[in-house]
Design a protein around this motif. Structure first.
Motif, PDB file in Angstrom:
ATOM      1  N   ALA A 170       0.835  -1.210   0.000  1.00  0.00           N
ATOM      2  CA  ALA A 170       0.000   0.000   0.000  1.00  0.00           C
ATOM      3  C   ALA A 170       0.864   1.252   0.000  1.00  0.00           C
ATOM      4  O   ALA A 170       0.527   2.253  -0.643  1.00  0.00           O
ATOM      5  CB  ALA A 170      -0.920  -0.006   1.219  1.00  0.00           C
ATOM      6  N   GLY A 171       1.991   1.186   0.717  1.00  0.00           N
ATOM      7  CA  GLY A 171       2.895   2.324   0.756  1.00  0.00           C
ATOM      8  C   GLY A 171       3.602   2.574  -0.554  1.00  0.00           C
ATOM      9  O   GLY A 171       3.863   3.724  -0.924  1.00  0.00           O
ATOM     10  N   GLU A 172       3.914   1.499  -1.276  1.00  0.00           N
ATOM     11  CA  GLU A 172       4.675   1.628  -2.521  1.00  0.00           C
ATOM     12  C   GLU A 172       3.785   1.747  -3.759  1.00  0.00           C
ATOM     13  O   GLU A 172       4.084   2.521  -4.669  1.00  0.00           O
ATOM     14  CB  GLU A 172       5.602   0.413  -2.684  1.00  0.00           C
ATOM     15  N   LEU A 173       2.702   0.976  -3.805  1.00  0.00           N
ATOM     16  CA  LEU A 173       1.866   0.911  -5.004  1.00  0.00           C
ATOM     17  C   LEU A 173       0.580   1.722  -4.886  1.00  0.00           C
ATOM     18  O   LEU A 173      -0.051   2.016  -5.905  1.00  0.00           O
ATOM     19  CB  LEU A 173       1.500  -0.553  -5.308  1.00  0.00           C
ATOM     20  N   GLY A 174       0.182   2.036  -3.662  1.00  0.00           N
ATOM     21  CA  GLY A 174      -1.102   2.677  -3.442  1.00  0.00           C
ATOM     22  C   GLY A 174      -2.082   1.674  -2.850  1.00  0.00           C
ATOM     23  O   GLY A 174      -1.886   0.457  -2.936  1.00  0.00           O
ATOM     24  N   VAL A 175      -3.150   2.161  -2.261  1.00  0.00           N
ATOM     25  CA  VAL A 175      -4.097   1.324  -1.535  1.00  0.00           C
ATOM     26  C   VAL A 175      -4.751   0.271  -2.423  1.00  0.00           C
ATOM     27  O   VAL A 175      -4.726  -0.931  -2.112  1.00  0.00           O
ATOM     28  CB  VAL A 175      -5.178   2.186  -0.853  1.00  0.00           C
ATOM     29  N   TRP A 176      -5.348   0.679  -3.524  1.00  0.00           N
ATOM     30  CA  TRP A 176      -6.157  -0.265  -4.291  1.00  0.00           C
ATOM     31  C   TRP A 176      -5.355  -1.318  -5.034  1.00  0.00           C
ATOM     32  O   TRP A 176      -5.779  -2.487  -5.078  1.00  0.00           O
ATOM     33  CB  TRP A 176      -7.100   0.494  -5.231  1.00  0.00           C
ATOM     34  N   PRO A 177      -4.187  -0.999  -5.608  1.00  0.00           N
ATOM     35  CA  PRO A 177      -3.362  -2.089  -6.152  1.00  0.00           C
ATOM     36  C   PRO A 177      -2.949  -3.088  -5.071  1.00  0.00           C
ATOM     37  O   PRO A 177      -2.943  -4.302  -5.315  1.00  0.00           O
ATOM     38  CB  PRO A 177      -2.150  -1.353  -6.735  1.00  0.00           C
ATOM     39  N   ALA A 178      -2.618  -2.585  -3.878  1.00  0.00           N
ATOM     40  CA  ALA A 178      -2.227  -3.471  -2.769  1.00  0.00           C
ATOM     41  C   ALA A 178      -3.392  -4.347  -2.343  1.00  0.00           C
ATOM     42  O   ALA A 178      -3.228  -5.547  -2.101  1.00  0.00           O
ATOM     43  CB  ALA A 178      -1.728  -2.643  -1.587  1.00  0.00           C
ATOM     44  N   VAL A 179      -4.580  -3.768  -2.253  1.00  0.00           N
ATOM     45  CA  VAL A 179      -5.771  -4.531  -1.870  1.00  0.00           C
ATOM     46  C   VAL A 179      -6.089  -5.587  -2.918  1.00  0.00           C
ATOM     47  O   VAL A 179      -6.440  -6.731  -2.586  1.00  0.00           O
ATOM     48  CB  VAL A 179      -6.972  -3.587  -1.660  1.00  0.00           C
TER      49      VAL A 179
END
Length: 248
Positions: A170-179
């Motif tokens: 989430a820190g590197e890619l953003g919330v929704w890609p991480a989710v």
């Protein structure tokens, strides 16, 4: 004509923050999964102990393997190779600012999922999977073993999925890609348990990821998952005519 994309294959220092969690998640779950499928491991317990004890010890061993691989080993590797992240950065901490939020949503989710689990407990698809310990007579010892081993295993499991595989990405890619990545891994691990549980994992996975990031800790996921697992275990027992509790 569409021009080919010029990819940059140069290694970036921050790449480790996404590559390592994803790789560790895959490898440690594979280790656990193939341990559960080992006939040698299973036969060791069932040849050495009587059936009820063998079933309890065997499942407990598998849960300990899962906890060690997904919880301990993955955590140590991440702490070593991603030194910028501490255990609290993976959600393994107490956050006083979100404590009420955590309690509220933990209780709220339990109010929703426990009745759903109870209503589905007698369905054939559920009885195939639960309870995992197939003891005929559930003594106090086996009951305690089941509860404690579920808690230990799911702590390691959620630390991997809702901690290591979520916060760095989430820190590197953003919330929704991480989710999205998290849900993909989480749902795939439920495929062997059937279509309904896999779909349920997608829905629950989405909710738990959002609440985990909002609270900054993994405790909502841990508490909710433990409540679901124990409900599945003990409610399914009443539909197995050869399984009974005993006071001994």
């Amino acid at each position: 004509m569409i021009q080919p994309i010029a990819f940059d294959f140069a290694w970036q220092k921050e790449d480790i923050n996404t590559i390592l969690p994803v790789t560790i998640s895959a490898i440690t779950f594979i280790i656990y999964w193939f341990t559960t499928k080992s006939e040698k491991v299973k036969s060791f317990f069932f040849q050495k102990f009587k059936f009820d004890d063998a079933s309890a010890y065997y499942i407990t061993f598998l849960r300990i393997v899962g906890f060690m691989a997904m919880g301990i080993v993955s955590g140590i590797l991440c702490l070593i190779f991603i030194p910028d992240y501490s255990l609290s950065d993976y959600g393994l901490s107490y956050n006083p600012e979100t404590a009420v939020f955590t309690v509220f949503w933990s209780v709220g989710l339990m109010i929703i999922i426990i009745p759903i689990a109870f209503l589905s407990s007698g369905k054939p698809a559920n009885l195939i999977n639960y309870p995992q310990i197939r003891a005929r007579l559930w003594t106090r010892k086996i009951t305690v073993i089941n509860i404690v081993s579920w808690i230990v295993y799911l702590f390691g499991y959620e630390f991997l999925f809702r901690g290591i595989l979520l916060f760095p990405l989430a820190g590197e890619l953003g919330v929704w890609p991480a989710v999205a990545i998290n849900i993909a891994f989480y749902s795939i691990t439920h495929v062997p348990k059937g279509l309904k549980e896999t779909i349920g994992a997608i829905i629950l996975g989405l909710v738990l990821c959002i609440l985990t990031l909002a609270s900054g800790t993994i405790w909502i996921a841990v508490l909710t998952h433990v409540a679901l697992a124990l409900t599945n275990s003990f409610t399914a027992m009443k539909y197995h005519p050869d399984m009974h509790f005993t006071k001994s």
